[in-house]
Design a protein around this motif. Structure first.
Motif, short mmCIF file in Angstrom:
data_model
loop_
_atom_site.label_atom_id
_atom_site.label_comp_id
_atom_site.label_asym_id
_atom_site.label_seq_id
_atom_site.Cartn_x
_atom_site.Cartn_y
_atom_site.Cartn_z
N PHE A 18 47.55 49.52 27.16
CA PHE A 18 47.04 48.31 26.52
C PHE A 18 45.73 47.87 27.13
O PHE A 18 44.77 47.52 26.44
N LEU A 19 45.66 47.88 28.46
CA LEU A 19 44.47 47.39 29.13
C LEU A 19 43.27 48.27 28.86
O LEU A 19 42.14 47.80 28.75
N GLN A 20 43.49 49.60 28.73
CA GLN A 20 42.39 50.47 28.40
C GLN A 20 41.84 50.14 27.02
O GLN A 20 40.65 50.14 26.78
N THR A 21 42.76 49.82 26.09
CA THR A 21 42.33 49.45 24.75
C THR A 21 41.59 48.12 24.76
O THR A 21 40.58 47.93 24.09
N ALA A 22 42.09 47.16 25.55
CA ALA A 22 41.51 45.83 25.57
C ALA A 22 40.32 45.71 26.50
O ALA A 22 39.67 44.69 26.53
N CYS A 23 40.06 46.76 27.31
CA CYS A 23 38.93 46.77 28.24
C CYS A 23 39.02 45.69 29.29
O CYS A 23 38.03 45.09 29.68
N ILE A 24 40.23 45.38 29.73
CA ILE A 24 40.36 44.38 30.79
C ILE A 24 41.51 44.72 31.70
O ILE A 24 42.59 45.12 31.26
N ASP A 25 41.28 44.65 32.99
CA ASP A 25 42.29 44.87 34.00
C ASP A 25 42.82 43.50 34.41
O ASP A 25 42.09 42.69 34.98
N VAL A 26 44.06 43.19 34.09
CA VAL A 26 44.61 41.85 34.34
C VAL A 26 44.65 41.58 35.84
O VAL A 26 45.11 42.39 36.62
N ILE A 27 44.18 40.42 36.22
CA ILE A 27 44.09 40.01 37.61
C ILE A 27 44.75 38.65 37.75
O ILE A 27 44.69 37.84 36.83
N ASP A 28 45.42 38.40 38.87
CA ASP A 28 46.07 37.11 39.06
C ASP A 28 45.08 35.96 38.89
O ASP A 28 43.95 36.01 39.37
N GLY A 29 45.50 34.92 38.23
CA GLY A 29 44.64 33.78 37.98
C GLY A 29 44.80 32.69 39.02
O GLY A 29 45.38 32.88 40.08
N SER A 30 44.28 31.53 38.70
CA SER A 30 44.37 30.38 39.61
C SER A 30 44.45 29.13 38.77
O SER A 30 44.42 29.16 37.55
N ASN A 256 39.63 34.22 43.37
CA ASN A 256 40.05 35.60 43.14
C ASN A 256 39.03 36.63 43.59
O ASN A 256 39.25 37.84 43.39
N SER A 257 37.92 36.18 44.21
CA SER A 257 36.85 37.08 44.67
C SER A 257 36.37 37.99 43.55
O SER A 257 36.29 39.21 43.68
N LEU A 258 36.02 37.36 42.41
CA LEU A 258 35.55 38.09 41.24
C LEU A 258 34.15 37.62 40.87
O LEU A 258 33.85 36.42 40.92
N LEU A 259 33.31 38.56 40.49
CA LEU A 259 31.96 38.24 40.04
C LEU A 259 31.85 38.55 38.55
O LEU A 259 32.05 39.69 38.12
N TYR A 260 31.55 37.52 37.74
CA TYR A 260 31.35 37.67 36.31
C TYR A 260 29.86 37.91 36.05
O TYR A 260 29.01 37.17 36.56
N VAL A 261 29.56 38.93 35.24
CA VAL A 261 28.18 39.35 35.02
C VAL A 261 27.88 39.41 33.52
O VAL A 261 28.49 40.20 32.79
N LEU A 262 26.98 38.55 33.07
CA LEU A 262 26.48 38.62 31.69
C LEU A 262 25.28 39.55 31.66
O LEU A 262 24.38 39.45 32.50
N ARG A 263 25.23 40.44 30.65
CA ARG A 263 24.17 41.44 30.58
C ARG A 263 23.44 41.36 29.24
O ARG A 263 24.07 41.34 28.19
N ARG A 264 22.11 41.33 29.30
CA ARG A 264 21.28 41.38 28.09
C ARG A 264 20.27 42.51 28.27
O ARG A 264 19.70 42.69 29.36
N ASN A 265 20.02 43.29 27.20
CA ASN A 265 19.15 44.44 27.32
C ASN A 265 17.68 44.08 27.11
O ASN A 265 17.33 42.91 26.89
N PRO A 338 39.96 33.04 32.60
CA PRO A 338 39.31 34.31 32.28
C PRO A 338 39.78 35.46 33.16
O PRO A 338 39.69 36.62 32.76
N SER A 339 40.29 35.17 34.36
CA SER A 339 40.76 36.23 35.25
C SER A 339 41.97 36.96 34.69
O SER A 339 42.27 38.08 35.11
N THR A 340 42.67 36.35 33.75
CA THR A 340 43.79 37.02 33.09
C THR A 340 43.47 37.31 31.63
O THR A 340 44.38 37.50 30.81
N GLY A 341 42.19 37.30 31.29
CA GLY A 341 41.79 37.66 29.94
C GLY A 341 41.88 36.54 28.94
O GLY A 341 41.98 36.79 27.74
N GLY A 342 41.85 35.28 29.41
CA GLY A 342 41.95 34.14 28.51
C GLY A 342 40.87 34.16 27.44
O GLY A 342 39.71 34.48 27.71
#
Length: 363
Positions: A18-30, A256-265, A338-342
């Motif tokens: 499922f996660l491969q299809t959804a492109c997200i690795d579920v991580i514990d939230g806060s 959760n020691s996560l870095l969110y990165v927005l990318r524009r070309n 967002p850490s759990t794919g919200g």
């Protein structure tokens, strides 16, 4: 508890598929409760505050703000840098930085409302004299490390970048000009700085280009994300392809020691997916690293221009740039957990121009 732990060994296999299809690795939230949402409206030059971000997220349309803050000082930063608003929850201060390097600090912001006139409530100061500035430099995203109170702000042009380091910004008096102090890479020059995030001694910055980065005889060019401890950038994520665009924005989840990165070309369009997420440990494992999660799609968030994270609470916010005019739009994007794919929700600020978003998760 993560999805894998809940399902057990057999369910974990299904979860992986499922996660491969959804492109997200579920991580514990806060936690998300007790979080205030601040938005800067460039059209009116006002700060709008909603004292419960959850109430906003649960609404079908953007509710009226709990408080509105205005000031003649705020009118001087109406041309805010992209993502140029940040909260210091430890010191109860909100900072707004214009593209021209003017800084407004609102003190005791949790209890402020209406028109602010006293320098005991609001202060306006300037980043650098002409000798400190880059030629045709533009200021962008800002971040505060609430553990130290240090303010970080990007400034860039086509040939160089500054990530300004402003110590004790809460003590800077109205009318002051602050001399340049900056954090740079320990090797080579980075250009086109557009994103910065900071928490608990970590400082991360997004650069659209710069000198080639060499690792084990392999040369990497193009965009890169730097990580440092406050005095210099010692670690880097960089790729041999277009994994990172030429413009980016960052949000740091300190829980959760996560870095969110927005990318524009280079053409100004968001990459697909527009947001990738890295565990901070990726910076110690080599240069070319796979991301740990992804959010959104180029179809759904085609105009997303900057991100910000609540830090200690699991909220992510963002705003759009009009692709035709390069101006801000009325859209406010919110992700809860967002850490759990919200899933994100988008709200429209009537007749507004959203140039800055900040969260206060101290309540």
């Amino acid at each position: 508890m993560t999805l894998q732990k809940f399902l057990g060994s057999f369910g974990a296999v299904l979860a992986v598929l499922f996660l491969q299809t959804a492109c997200i690795d579920v991580i514990d939230g806060s936690s998300v409760s007790g979080t205030t949402l601040y938005v800067f409206d460039g059209a009116s030059g006002q700060v709008l505050a909603w004292d419960d971000a959850g109430t906003v997220y649960d609404a079908t349309a953007l509710p009226s703000a709990s408080r509105t803050l205005s000031s003649s000082s705020l009118s001087q930063v109406k041309a805010l840098g992209w993502g140029g608003m940040t909260m210091d929850p430890t010191r109860n201060a909100l900072f707004l930085i214009s593209a021209a390097g003017k800084v407004v600090r609102i003190d005791r912001v949790r209890s402020q409302s209406g028109t602010l006139t006293s320098t005991n409530d609001i202060a306006l100061f300037t980043l650098g004299s002409s000798g400190d500035r880059l030629n045709n430099g533009v200021f962008g995203q800002a971040a505060v490390d609430s553990t130290t109170g240090t303010l970080y702000v990007t400034e860039s042009n086509d040939t160089d970048s500054h990530v300004w380091v402003v110590s004790n910004p809460g003590s800077i008096s109205d009318g002051t000009t602050v001399s340049l102090n900056q954090i740079r890479s320990t090797s080579g020059t980075d250009t086109k700085a557009s994103g910065v995030a900071a928490a608990q001694g970590n400082v991360c910055a997004y650069f659209g280009g710069g000198d080639n980065v060499i690792n084990n005889g392999i040369s990497y060019s193009g965009a890169r994300i730097r990580r440092g401890s406050g005095s210099s950038f010692e670690q880097v994520l960089v790729y041999g392809d277009a994994t990172l665009g030429t413009v980016g924005s960052l949000g740091l989840d300190s829980s959760n020691s996560l870095l969110y990165v927005l990318r524009r070309n280079a053409s100004g369009a968001v990459e697909d997916p527009p947001i990738v997420v890295y565990k901070l440990g990726r910076f110690t494992s080599g240069y070319d690293q796979a991301h740990d999660a992804a959010l959104g799609s180029a179809k759904d968030q085609a105009d997303l221009r900057f991100l910000t994270h609540a830090g200690n609470k699991d909220w992510l916010g963002g705003a759009d740039m009009d692709s035709g005019t390069s101006a801000g739009t009325s859209n406010i994007w919110l992700w809860r957990n967002p850490s759990t794919g919200g899933a994100p929700k988008v709200f429209s600020l009537t007749n507004g121009q959203v140039l800055g978003i900040a969260f206060d998760g101290s309540n």
